[in-house]
Design a protein around this motif. Sequence first.
Motif, PDB file in Angstrom:
ATOM      1  N   GLY A  33      74.106  51.445  10.699  1.00 38.83           N
ATOM      2  CA  GLY A  33      74.629  52.218  11.827  1.00 38.83           C
ATOM      3  C   GLY A  33      73.680  53.331  12.242  1.00 38.83           C
ATOM      4  N   HIS A  34      73.079  54.019  11.271  1.00 38.99           N
ATOM      5  CA  HIS A  34      72.125  55.077  11.579  1.00 38.99           C
ATOM      6  C   HIS A  34      70.904  54.519  12.329  1.00 38.99           C
ATOM      7  CE1 HIS A  34      74.600  56.760   8.421  1.00 38.99           C
ATOM      8  NE2 HIS A  34      74.106  57.966   8.638  1.00 38.99           N
ATOM      9  N   LEU A  35      70.424  53.378  11.858  1.00 41.76           N
ATOM     10  CA  LEU A  35      69.261  52.769  12.498  1.00 41.76           C
ATOM     11  C   LEU A  35      69.582  52.350  13.930  1.00 41.76           C
ATOM     12  CD1 LEU A  35      66.346  51.673  12.273  1.00 41.76           C
ATOM     13  CD2 LEU A  35      67.335  49.505  11.480  1.00 41.76           C
ATOM     14  N   VAL A  36      70.750  51.769  14.136  1.00 44.15           N
ATOM     15  CA  VAL A  36      71.151  51.342  15.482  1.00 44.15           C
ATOM     16  C   VAL A  36      71.209  52.538  16.429  1.00 44.15           C
ATOM     17  CG1 VAL A  36      73.047  50.389  16.849  1.00 44.15           C
ATOM     18  CG2 VAL A  36      72.372  49.279  14.715  1.00 44.15           C
ATOM     19  N   VAL A  37      71.773  53.645  15.983  1.00 41.50           N
ATOM     20  CA  VAL A  37      71.854  54.851  16.820  1.00 41.50           C
ATOM     21  C   VAL A  37      70.452  55.337  17.192  1.00 41.50           C
ATOM     22  CG1 VAL A  37      72.508  57.293  16.834  1.00 41.50           C
ATOM     23  CG2 VAL A  37      74.107  55.573  15.971  1.00 41.50           C
ATOM     24  N   ILE A  38      69.541  55.352  16.213  1.00 38.92           N
ATOM     25  CA  ILE A  38      68.166  55.804  16.469  1.00 38.92           C
ATOM     26  C   ILE A  38      67.487  54.909  17.503  1.00 38.92           C
ATOM     27  CG2 ILE A  38      65.861  56.032  15.447  1.00 38.92           C
ATOM     28  CD1 ILE A  38      67.266  56.862  12.836  1.00 38.92           C
ATOM     29  N   LEU A  39      67.602  53.590  17.341  1.00 40.95           N
ATOM     30  CA  LEU A  39      66.890  52.669  18.232  1.00 40.95           C
ATOM     31  C   LEU A  39      67.507  52.624  19.625  1.00 40.95           C
ATOM     32  CD1 LEU A  39      66.101  49.712  15.794  1.00 40.95           C
ATOM     33  CD2 LEU A  39      64.617  51.596  16.517  1.00 40.95           C
ATOM     34  N   VAL A  40      68.829  52.676  19.703  1.00 41.37           N
ATOM     35  CA  VAL A  40      69.481  52.710  21.024  1.00 41.37           C
ATOM     36  C   VAL A  40      69.102  53.999  21.762  1.00 41.37           C
ATOM     37  CG1 VAL A  40      71.707  52.884  22.212  1.00 41.37           C
ATOM     38  CG2 VAL A  40      71.383  51.178  20.408  1.00 41.37           C
ATOM     39  N   SER A  41      69.090  55.119  21.062  1.00 39.37           N
ATOM     40  CA  SER A  41      68.688  56.393  21.672  1.00 39.37           C
ATOM     41  C   SER A  41      67.237  56.338  22.135  1.00 39.37           C
ATOM     42  CB  SER A  41      68.875  57.537  20.673  1.00 39.37           C
ATOM     43  OG  SER A  41      70.224  57.629  20.251  1.00 39.37           O
ATOM     44  N   TYR A  42      66.396  55.718  21.321  1.00 44.86           N
ATOM     45  CA  TYR A  42      64.971  55.572  21.662  1.00 44.86           C
ATOM     46  C   TYR A  42      64.788  54.779  22.950  1.00 44.86           C
ATOM     47  CZ  TYR A  42      60.501  53.043  21.458  1.00 44.86           C
ATOM     48  OH  TYR A  42      59.302  52.452  21.773  1.00 44.86           O
ATOM     49  N   VAL A  43      65.421  53.617  23.030  1.00 42.04           N
ATOM     50  CA  VAL A  43      65.276  52.768  24.218  1.00 42.04           C
ATOM     51  C   VAL A  43      65.860  53.468  25.444  1.00 42.04           C
ATOM     52  CG1 VAL A  43      65.956  50.581  25.286  1.00 42.04           C
ATOM     53  CG2 VAL A  43      65.252  50.630  22.881  1.00 42.04           C
ATOM     54  N   TYR A  44      67.006  54.119  25.286  1.00 43.61           N
ATOM     55  CA  TYR A  44      67.636  54.805  26.415  1.00 43.61           C
ATOM     56  C   TYR A  44      66.758  55.940  26.924  1.00 43.61           C
ATOM     57  CZ  TYR A  44      70.990  57.448  29.181  1.00 43.61           C
ATOM     58  OH  TYR A  44      71.605  58.128  30.205  1.00 43.61           O
ATOM     59  N   PHE A  45      66.190  56.721  26.014  1.00 47.99           N
ATOM     60  CA  PHE A  45      65.334  57.828  26.435  1.00 47.99           C
ATOM     61  C   PHE A  45      64.094  57.316  27.164  1.00 47.99           C
ATOM     62  CE2 PHE A  45      61.637  60.518  25.772  1.00 47.99           C
ATOM     63  CZ  PHE A  45      62.081  61.732  26.283  1.00 47.99           C
ATOM     64  N   CYS A  46      63.477  56.274  26.614  1.00 44.50           N
ATOM     65  CA  CYS A  46      62.209  55.795  27.163  1.00 44.50           C
ATOM     66  C   CYS A  46      62.372  55.062  28.492  1.00 44.50           C
ATOM     67  CB  CYS A  46      61.500  54.892  26.154  1.00 44.50           C
ATOM     68  SG  CYS A  46      60.990  55.761  24.655  1.00 44.50           S
ATOM     69  N   THR A  47      63.529  54.503  28.741  1.00 43.30           N
ATOM     70  CA  THR A  47      63.737  53.731  29.971  1.00 43.30           C
ATOM     71  C   THR A  47      64.583  54.456  31.018  1.00 43.30           C
ATOM     72  OG1 THR A  47      65.655  52.602  28.988  1.00 43.30           O
ATOM     73  CG2 THR A  47      63.500  51.545  28.751  1.00 43.30           C
ATOM     74  N   LYS A  48      65.463  55.365  30.583  1.00 46.31           N
ATOM     75  CA  LYS A  48      66.380  56.016  31.524  1.00 46.31           C
ATOM     76  C   LYS A  48      66.272  57.546  31.479  1.00 46.31           C
ATOM     77  CE  LYS A  48      68.337  52.128  32.848  1.00 46.31           C
ATOM     78  NZ  LYS A  48      68.204  51.601  34.228  1.00 46.31           N
ATOM     79  N   PHE A 117      58.693  52.027   6.228  1.00 46.48           N
ATOM     80  CA  PHE A 117      59.865  52.130   7.098  1.00 46.48           C
ATOM     81  C   PHE A 117      59.886  53.478   7.820  1.00 46.48           C
ATOM     82  CE2 PHE A 117      64.630  53.125   7.074  1.00 46.48           C
ATOM     83  CZ  PHE A 117      64.824  52.573   8.331  1.00 46.48           C
ATOM     84  N   MET A 118      59.600  54.551   7.102  1.00 46.08           N
ATOM     85  CA  MET A 118      59.564  55.868   7.729  1.00 46.08           C
ATOM     86  C   MET A 118      58.472  55.941   8.802  1.00 46.08           C
ATOM     87  SD  MET A 118      61.978  57.775   6.461  1.00 46.08           S
ATOM     88  CE  MET A 118      62.967  56.255   6.467  1.00 46.08           C
ATOM     89  N   CYS A 119      57.337  55.325   8.533  1.00 48.24           N
ATOM     90  CA  CYS A 119      56.240  55.312   9.513  1.00 48.24           C
ATOM     91  C   CYS A 119      56.635  54.570  10.783  1.00 48.24           C
ATOM     92  CB  CYS A 119      54.992  54.670   8.899  1.00 48.24           C
ATOM     93  SG  CYS A 119      54.125  55.716   7.714  1.00 48.24           S
ATOM     94  N   LYS A 120      57.377  53.484  10.625  1.00 45.31           N
ATOM     95  CA  LYS A 120      57.813  52.729  11.809  1.00 45.31           C
ATOM     96  C   LYS A 120      58.758  53.559  12.676  1.00 45.31           C
ATOM     97  CE  LYS A 120      55.139  50.651  10.879  1.00 45.31           C
ATOM     98  NZ  LYS A 120      53.901  50.257  11.599  1.00 45.31           N
ATOM     99  N   LEU A 121      59.574  54.406  12.041  1.00 48.40           N
ATOM    100  CA  LEU A 121      60.454  55.280  12.804  1.00 48.40           C
ATOM    101  C   LEU A 121      59.652  56.389  13.499  1.00 48.40           C
ATOM    102  CD1 LEU A 121      63.514  55.630  10.387  1.00 48.40           C
ATOM    103  CD2 LEU A 121      63.323  54.204  12.432  1.00 48.40           C
TER     104      LEU A 121
END
Length: 321
Positions: A33-48, A117-121
């Motif tokens: 769940g934490h990872l999903v929140v991070i990635l969804v926030s990332y995509v939303y910020f970068c595109t919208k 994993f931390m580096c990928k984030l």
Amino acid sequence: MSGIFSFMDGYRHFMKTYTDPRTADWFLSGKLGHLVVILVSYVYFCTKAGPRYMKDRKPYELKTVIQIYNLIQVFASMYLVYEGIMGGWLHEYTFSCQPVIPGEKGMRMARAVWVYFMCKLVELLDTVFFVLRKKYNQVSYLHLYHHTLMPICAWIGVSFLPGGHGTLLGVINSFIHVIMYTYYFLSSLGPEFQKFLWWKKHVTILQMIQFCIIFYHNFQVLFRECSYPKFINFLLATQAAYFLYLFGCFYVNQYMKSQKKKRNQQLANEATHVASNGKLKDNGEVKANGDVTNGYVKSNEELENGSAKQNGYVENKAKVN
């Protein structure tokens, strides 16, 4: 509602059963769940959200921040290459089939997988910097897909398989990142360094070679007995093939088609320049302050008043390119 509760119970049971107990309590390990929140926030910020925020603002320079960031990535990637080699691939690990080494013996590789994993984030900042600097042309589908998928693969690794066959990907990828972020750091130092950075396209070639190795490494193990999940091998092989396709398309468009387009544009500009200083005959010969015969320009003495010759023909020995 009962279906949702049943799904959650099944998810918790799966995580409890298959999560590696050595890494279960590590930061973000096993926490989908934490990872999903991070990635969804990332995509939303970068595109919208990011482009909307920057719409009426000047681009941030961020030069010093990006230089420090690139140096951190270089040293972190060097550390991962060293740990991956010394933690298994130099001595104990085999290319054909490598199960996860359990217990304390495999802890060195497990820690390296978590750092990876931390580096990928942290690498999600690559795109954030592009947005804040208004370099929207860099925020491509390839870029977003790559930066979104890699944390997912690394999360699977640290949560369930912190070691074993799939870690070769991390070692090779980290080696590529040493070169790539070194390039980015030198490029950020200014034009006096940028003119020596002729090897940008070779980084893309190395990335494609990386995907070829990863594809073969995971594809070949599908046809042999190995105590490593075949589903993960299949996932890594197919994604390596897809990335090879995406990076191949990028290479063709960026370094082959664009170079051809530049050459054609240069030839067109030269032709326009020549035509503006003379006449272009129907047969392709050019009059430029004189007449052209077999690639040589006759002097103006021959063309005075349109036809007069003075003391015979005088030919200029400079060829017209």
